[in-house]
Design an enzyme around this catalytic site. Structure first.
Site, PDB file in Angstrom:
ATOM      1  N   HIS A 269       0.804  -1.221   0.000  1.00  0.00           N
ATOM      2  CA  HIS A 269       0.000   0.000   0.000  1.00  0.00           C
ATOM      3  C   HIS A 269       0.837   1.270   0.000  1.00  0.00           C
ATOM      4  CE1 HIS A 269      -3.571  -2.358   0.595  1.00  0.00           C
ATOM      5  NE2 HIS A 269      -3.210  -2.766   1.808  1.00  0.00           N
TER       6      HIS A 269
ATOM      7  N   GLY B 159      -2.052   2.369   4.844  1.00  0.00           N
ATOM      8  CA  GLY B 159      -2.395   0.990   5.177  1.00  0.00           C
ATOM      9  C   GLY B 159      -1.310   0.202   5.862  1.00  0.00           C
TER      10      GLY B 159
ATOM     11  N   ASP C 199      -3.262 -10.919  -1.430  1.00  0.00           N
ATOM     12  CA  ASP C 199      -3.666 -10.309  -0.173  1.00  0.00           C
ATOM     13  C   ASP C 199      -5.153  -9.947  -0.225  1.00  0.00           C
ATOM     14  OD1 ASP C 199      -3.969  -7.870   1.743  1.00  0.00           O
ATOM     15  OD2 ASP C 199      -1.972  -8.619   2.216  1.00  0.00           O
TER      16      ASP C 199
ATOM     17  N   HIS D 207      -6.531  -7.341   0.662  1.00  0.00           N
ATOM     18  CA  HIS D 207      -6.700  -5.920   0.385  1.00  0.00           C
ATOM     19  C   HIS D 207      -6.034  -5.567  -0.944  1.00  0.00           C
ATOM     20  CE1 HIS D 207      -7.076  -6.475   4.737  1.00  0.00           C
ATOM     21  NE2 HIS D 207      -7.939  -5.481   4.686  1.00  0.00           N
TER      22      HIS D 207
ATOM     23  N   ASP E  44      -4.186 -12.771   4.951  1.00  0.00           N
ATOM     24  CA  ASP E  44      -5.455 -12.271   5.456  1.00  0.00           C
ATOM     25  C   ASP E  44      -6.661 -12.720   4.645  1.00  0.00           C
ATOM     26  OD1 ASP E  44      -4.544 -10.693   3.395  1.00  0.00           O
ATOM     27  OD2 ASP E  44      -4.715  -8.791   4.465  1.00  0.00           O
TER      28      ASP E  44
ATOM     29  N   TYR F 190      -3.290 -11.103  10.006  1.00  0.00           N
ATOM     30  CA  TYR F 190      -3.413 -10.533  11.338  1.00  0.00           C
ATOM     31  C   TYR F 190      -3.876 -11.560  12.363  1.00  0.00           C
ATOM     32  CZ  TYR F 190      -2.934  -6.812   8.068  1.00  0.00           C
ATOM     33  OH  TYR F 190      -2.441  -6.045   7.046  1.00  0.00           O
TER      34      TYR F 190
END
Length: 379
Positions: free
Chosen positions: A132, A140, A168, A170, A250, A289
């Site tokens: 990011h 991010g 990912d 995101h 994630d 996470y």
């Protein structure tokens, strides 16, 4: 195939603190699991990387932004002006001791990974994947964008077509923006629809740009379908001579910052499939996470990349590593028993929903925008 595991002492510490999502043991957990399972034996010892120099980093990031990072760390906080302009010192992108070193080492590791990959290896840099980071500000949890430097290094070494694939949860917005106008680089991002940073929509496509926003609760069957019908055909059509993958963790079932539900075995298989497309292969870490799902996924990925066997049941030493972990973001009652017993997740099959089929069809039929039809496997 030669495989290299790239790391550094700073990655064995969290860096972040308090209730920040990155204040969990990540790379350190991966290394402890690999050691407990004998995956750092002869020929597979980790390589320690060095920080990139400021001059190297300034090739992509703006000098005034780098000044802001360094003066904020020196002061122990960001000024209101730097916080507003560079997004430093926020809850998302906090200032902490060792910030510059950690970010610079991430870039140095990505550059080392690219050099090793250019020699015909696969290089795994789990401390990387800060996708990011923008040219002139933090974003991010990412201060510097190490995937950008992996790609630039491969191009410097003579690779002419670099494929970047982002698994990912995101959207890999920073890498996409960096190479949006470079025909030598194709960026392909799979990410959860409607999730921060709220970019990478199904309409955001281009000649060397693909986005696949995935619906929540994506299962293994759907993930495989998207990979086989949309991702790999587009990637093969680009004909890369190098690949860079931000693998993330994630998108896995159990991560507190996404609601996708794939399993680590599918993530391993997808990474294998992308790495098979080119002789130079860089694999970076990225998000994740939940320390139990991330640690097992990335340790198992290293075993796959380096050709080592994954046991069905974990030995006591490996279980002890997992039992020692804690995470405020994952409630005790939500911690699955398999996270402490095995490296590989049980499969999570399911039906292919109409919205997934529609997403694949739209990506495969993107001829109206780019003037030609993408190769697409149907049926």
């Amino acid at each position: 195939m030669t495989a290299h595991f790239i790391t550094a002492a700073c990655f064995r510490q969290t860096g972040y603190s308090g209730n920040h999502p990155l204040a969990i043991p990540r790379v350190g957990t991966v290394e402890r699991l690999c050691e407990a399972l004998g995956w750092f034996g002869r020929g597979h010892a980790p390589l320690e990387c060095l920080p990139a120099s400021r001059a190297e980093i300034a090739r992509f990031h703006q000098p005034d932004y780098l000044d802001a990072i360094q003066r904020s760390e020196a002061a122990g906080h960001a000024s209101s002006e730097d916080r507003a302009r560079y997004h430093i010192g926020t809850l998302e992108n906090p200032v902490f001791e060792g910030l510059w070193h950690r970010a610079a080492v991430s870039v140095g590791g990505a550059m080392l990974a690219a050099r090793l990959a250019h020699q015909g290896a696969v290089a795994f840099h789990p401390g990387g994947g800060t996708h990011h980071g923008l040219r002139g500000c933090a974003s991010g949890f990412c201060f510097l964008n190490d995937p950008v430097f992996a790609i630039l290094t491969l191009l410097d070494l003579g690779r002419s077509r670099v494929l970047y694939v982002d698994f990912d949860a995101h959207h890999g917005d920073g890498v996409e923006l960096a190479f949006a106008k470079d025909p030598r680089v194709m960026t392909l991002s799979l990410h959860e629809a409607g999730r921060w940073p709220f970019t990478g929509g199904a309409e955001d496509q281009g000649e060397t740009l693909r986005n696949l926003p995935l619906p929540p609760r994506l299962n293994d069957t759907e993930f495989d379908y998207v990979l086989e019908k949309a991702v790999l055909p587009a990637a093969r059509d680009f004909a890369p001579d190098a690949v860079v993958v931000t693998v993330g963790a994630d998108a896995l079932l159990g991560d507190p910052l996404s609601s996708l539900a794939i399993t680590n075995t599918r993530l391993w298989a997808a990474t294998d499939a992308v790495c098979a497309l080119a002789p130079a292969r860089v694999v970076l870490g990225g998000g994740g996470y939940n320390p139990w799902t991330l640690g097992r996924a990335w340790a198992g990925l290293w075993a796959r990349l380096s050709g080592q066997d994954i046991p069905v049941e974990l030995p006591k030493a490996a279980r002890s590593v997992l039992e020692s972990l804690d995470c405020d973001l994952v409630e005790p009652e939500d911690r699955a028993a398999v996270w402490f017993e095995r490296i590989a997740d049980p499969e999570n099959p399911g039906p292919i929903r109409p919205e997934v089929e529609a997403l694949v069809a739209a990506t495969c039929g993107f001829s109206a925008t780019i003037g030609r039809r993408l190769p697409c496997v149907t049926g």
